[in-house]
Design a protein around this motif. Structure first.
Motif, PDB file in Angstrom:
ATOM      1  N   LEU A 189       0.834  -1.200   0.000  1.00 37.90           N
ATOM      2  CA  LEU A 189       0.000   0.000   0.000  1.00 37.90           C
ATOM      3  C   LEU A 189       0.872   1.255   0.000  1.00 37.90           C
ATOM      4  CD1 LEU A 189      -2.748   1.402   0.145  1.00 37.90           C
ATOM      5  CD2 LEU A 189      -2.652   1.141   2.625  1.00 37.90           C
ATOM      6  N   GLU A 190       1.922   1.272   0.803  1.00 30.65           N
ATOM      7  CA  GLU A 190       2.836   2.412   0.828  1.00 30.65           C
ATOM      8  C   GLU A 190       3.452   2.651  -0.549  1.00 30.65           C
ATOM      9  OE1 GLU A 190       5.687   1.504   3.875  1.00 30.65           O
ATOM     10  OE2 GLU A 190       4.273   1.905   5.505  1.00 30.65           O
ATOM     11  N   GLU A 191       3.859   1.556  -1.212  1.00 26.36           N
ATOM     12  CA  GLU A 191       4.442   1.687  -2.549  1.00 26.36           C
ATOM     13  C   GLU A 191       3.422   2.224  -3.551  1.00 26.36           C
ATOM     14  OE1 GLU A 191       6.013  -2.169  -3.485  1.00 26.36           O
ATOM     15  OE2 GLU A 191       7.555  -2.032  -1.931  1.00 26.36           O
ATOM     16  N   ARG A 192       2.186   1.739  -3.485  1.00 31.91           N
ATOM     17  CA  ARG A 192       1.136   2.229  -4.391  1.00 31.91           C
ATOM     18  C   ARG A 192       0.864   3.703  -4.150  1.00 31.91           C
ATOM     19  NH1 ARG A 192      -1.569  -2.702  -3.455  1.00 31.91           N
ATOM     20  NH2 ARG A 192      -2.976  -1.706  -1.989  1.00 31.91           N
ATOM     21  N   LEU A 193       0.764   4.099  -2.889  1.00 27.15           N
ATOM     22  CA  LEU A 193       0.512   5.500  -2.571  1.00 27.15           C
ATOM     23  C   LEU A 193       1.664   6.398  -3.028  1.00 27.15           C
ATOM     24  CD1 LEU A 193      -1.110   5.191   0.965  1.00 27.15           C
ATOM     25  CD2 LEU A 193      -2.250   5.787  -1.184  1.00 27.15           C
ATOM     26  N   SER A 194       2.874   5.937  -2.853  1.00 28.42           N
ATOM     27  CA  SER A 194       4.034   6.702  -3.299  1.00 28.42           C
ATOM     28  C   SER A 194       4.018   6.848  -4.818  1.00 28.42           C
ATOM     29  CB  SER A 194       5.320   6.013  -2.847  1.00 28.42           C
ATOM     30  OG  SER A 194       6.440   6.696  -3.354  1.00 28.42           O
ATOM     31  N   HIS A 195       3.699   5.765  -5.516  1.00 28.67           N
ATOM     32  CA  HIS A 195       3.628   5.821  -6.982  1.00 28.67           C
ATOM     33  C   HIS A 195       2.533   6.792  -7.416  1.00 28.67           C
ATOM     34  CE1 HIS A 195       2.716   4.540 -11.117  1.00 28.67           C
ATOM     35  NE2 HIS A 195       4.026   4.303 -11.160  1.00 28.67           N
ATOM     36  N   GLN A 196       1.378   6.744  -6.768  1.00 30.79           N
ATOM     37  CA  GLN A 196       0.282   7.640  -7.113  1.00 30.79           C
ATOM     38  C   GLN A 196       0.649   9.102  -6.850  1.00 30.79           C
ATOM     39  OE1 GLN A 196      -3.030   6.167  -4.858  1.00 30.79           O
ATOM     40  NE2 GLN A 196      -3.410   4.453  -6.255  1.00 30.79           N
ATOM     41  N   ALA A 197       1.429   9.349  -5.817  1.00 31.41           N
ATOM     42  CA  ALA A 197       1.803  10.720  -5.482  1.00 31.41           C
ATOM     43  C   ALA A 197       2.768  11.311  -6.507  1.00 31.41           C
ATOM     44  CB  ALA A 197       2.437  10.770  -4.098  1.00 31.41           C
ATOM     45  N   PHE A 198       3.575  10.486  -7.152  1.00 31.47           N
ATOM     46  CA  PHE A 198       4.620  10.983  -8.046  1.00 31.47           C
ATOM     47  C   PHE A 198       4.418  10.651  -9.523  1.00 31.47           C
ATOM     48  CE2 PHE A 198       7.007  10.714  -3.952  1.00 31.47           C
ATOM     49  CZ  PHE A 198       7.248  12.082  -3.820  1.00 31.47           C
ATOM     50  N   HIS A 199       3.276  10.061  -9.868  1.00 35.75           N
ATOM     51  CA  HIS A 199       3.032   9.697 -11.272  1.00 35.75           C
ATOM     52  C   HIS A 199       1.614  10.081 -11.678  1.00 35.75           C
ATOM     53  CE1 HIS A 199       6.498   7.247 -10.213  1.00 35.75           C
ATOM     54  NE2 HIS A 199       6.787   7.235 -11.500  1.00 35.75           N
ATOM     55  N   ASP A 200       1.469  10.408 -12.937  1.00 44.21           N
ATOM     56  CA  ASP A 200       0.164  10.747 -13.493  1.00 44.21           C
ATOM     57  C   ASP A 200      -0.708   9.489 -13.516  1.00 44.21           C
ATOM     58  OD1 ASP A 200      -1.528  12.729 -15.161  1.00 44.21           O
ATOM     59  OD2 ASP A 200      -1.482  10.876 -16.369  1.00 44.21           O
ATOM     60  N   SER A 201      -1.945   9.603 -13.057  1.00 46.35           N
ATOM     61  CA  SER A 201      -2.817   8.425 -12.976  1.00 46.35           C
ATOM     62  C   SER A 201      -3.236   7.920 -14.349  1.00 46.35           C
ATOM     63  CB  SER A 201      -4.048   8.744 -12.128  1.00 46.35           C
ATOM     64  OG  SER A 201      -4.786   9.798 -12.722  1.00 46.35           O
ATOM     65  N   LEU A 202      -3.296   8.782 -15.351  1.00 42.54           N
ATOM     66  CA  LEU A 202      -3.720   8.370 -16.690  1.00 42.54           C
ATOM     67  C   LEU A 202      -2.576   7.759 -17.493  1.00 42.54           C
ATOM     68  CD1 LEU A 202      -5.996   8.279 -18.775  1.00 42.54           C
ATOM     69  CD2 LEU A 202      -5.319  10.582 -19.490  1.00 42.54           C
ATOM     70  N   THR A 203      -1.432   8.433 -17.502  1.00 42.25           N
ATOM     71  CA  THR A 203      -0.325   7.986 -18.353  1.00 42.25           C
ATOM     72  C   THR A 203       0.709   7.147 -17.612  1.00 42.25           C
ATOM     73  OG1 THR A 203       0.994   9.957 -17.906  1.00 42.25           O
ATOM     74  CG2 THR A 203      -0.552  10.059 -19.776  1.00 42.25           C
ATOM     75  N   GLY A 204       0.770   7.299 -16.293  1.00 40.94           N
ATOM     76  CA  GLY A 204       1.792   6.599 -15.521  1.00 40.94           C
ATOM     77  C   GLY A 204       3.143   7.290 -15.571  1.00 40.94           C
ATOM     78  N   LEU A 205       3.210   8.426 -16.255  1.00 45.85           N
ATOM     79  CA  LEU A 205       4.470   9.165 -16.353  1.00 45.85           C
ATOM     80  C   LEU A 205       4.718   9.969 -15.079  1.00 45.85           C
ATOM     81  CD1 LEU A 205       4.095  10.488 -20.002  1.00 45.85           C
ATOM     82  CD2 LEU A 205       5.536   8.604 -19.211  1.00 45.85           C
ATOM     83  N   ALA A 206       5.975  10.307 -14.877  1.00 41.58           N
ATOM     84  CA  ALA A 206       6.345  11.108 -13.707  1.00 41.58           C
ATOM     85  C   ALA A 206       5.618  12.444 -13.747  1.00 41.58           C
ATOM     86  CB  ALA A 206       7.853  11.315 -13.691  1.00 41.58           C
ATOM     87  N   ASN A 207       5.194  12.934 -12.592  1.00 38.49           N
ATOM     88  CA  ASN A 207       4.468  14.203 -12.527  1.00 38.49           C
ATOM     89  C   ASN A 207       5.368  15.312 -11.992  1.00 38.49           C
ATOM     90  OD1 ASN A 207       4.588  13.831  -9.764  1.00 38.49           O
ATOM     91  ND2 ASN A 207       2.428  13.324  -9.545  1.00 38.49           N
TER      92      ASN A 207
END
Length: 185
Positions: free
Chosen positions: A139-157
């Motif tokens: 869950l921590e890894e998913r939340l970290s990924h969501q915080a730093f990546h675009d939800s549509l493209t998966g690219l870095a934000n």
């Protein structure tokens, strides 16, 4: 003929049985795997959850040989040498306490806590507690990924970009190098 009043002894035995029963019920009710090893390197107690978490045959645990258990479980870990070295270090220093993370080959992650067992101020063994934290880490890894990546493209934000820029700036301050940034719209 001599007679002895054993009422006090029977009451003390009853209290001891109650205390031991409470201890065993507590060990069996916890979600953590627990093992207690005495100063002679013998397993004196463990709960059923430990056997389930580590998939250790109960016969290995009831043999009482702590080294056999260490050898058995180390084969399941990503860093078995580090695990064994840490365990042996703790047994060499009976007063030492430990809290660390264990990663398994199959992806599970356990938190391990170890503390000395003391009676009247003297160390008589070591208590090991293991907690499965696999879901929490995922869950921590998913939340970290969501915080730093675009939800549509998966690219870095932008947040990830700014984080990396701050990291680079702190490195530049230490070694005096320059950084160039190219922005393409």
């Amino acid at each position: 003929v001599t007679g002895h009043d054993v009422t006090d002894q029977q009451l003390a035995d009853l209290q001891l049985r109650k205390a031991l029963s409470l201890l065993q019920a507590t060990l069996d009710a916890t979600a953590d795997g627990i093992m207690v090893v005495d100063t002679n390197d013998q397993i004196v107690s463990f709960n059923q959850r430990l056997t389930e978490m580590w998939m250790v045959p109960e016969s290995v645990l009831t043999s009482g040989n702590r080294r056999k258990v260490t050898e058995f479980v180390s084969r399941q870990l990503k860093n078995p040498e580090e695990y064994v070295a840490r365990v042996e270090r703790l047994y060499r220093d009976p007063e030492c306490e430990s809290n660390d993370i264990l990663e398994f080959n199959d992806g599970r992650i356990f938190e391990r806590v170890s503390r000395p067992q003391r009676v009247d101020g003297f160390t008589v063994g070591r208590v090991w507690c293991f907690r499965d934290i696999t879901e929490r880490k995922r869950l921590e890894e998913r939340l970290s990924h969501q915080a730093f990546h675009d939800s549509l493209t998966g690219l870095a934000n932008r947040a990830l970009f700014q984080d990396r820029l701050r990291l680079d700036a702190s490195r530049r301050a230490r070694n005096g190098r320059r950084t160039a940034i190219l922005f393409v719209d």
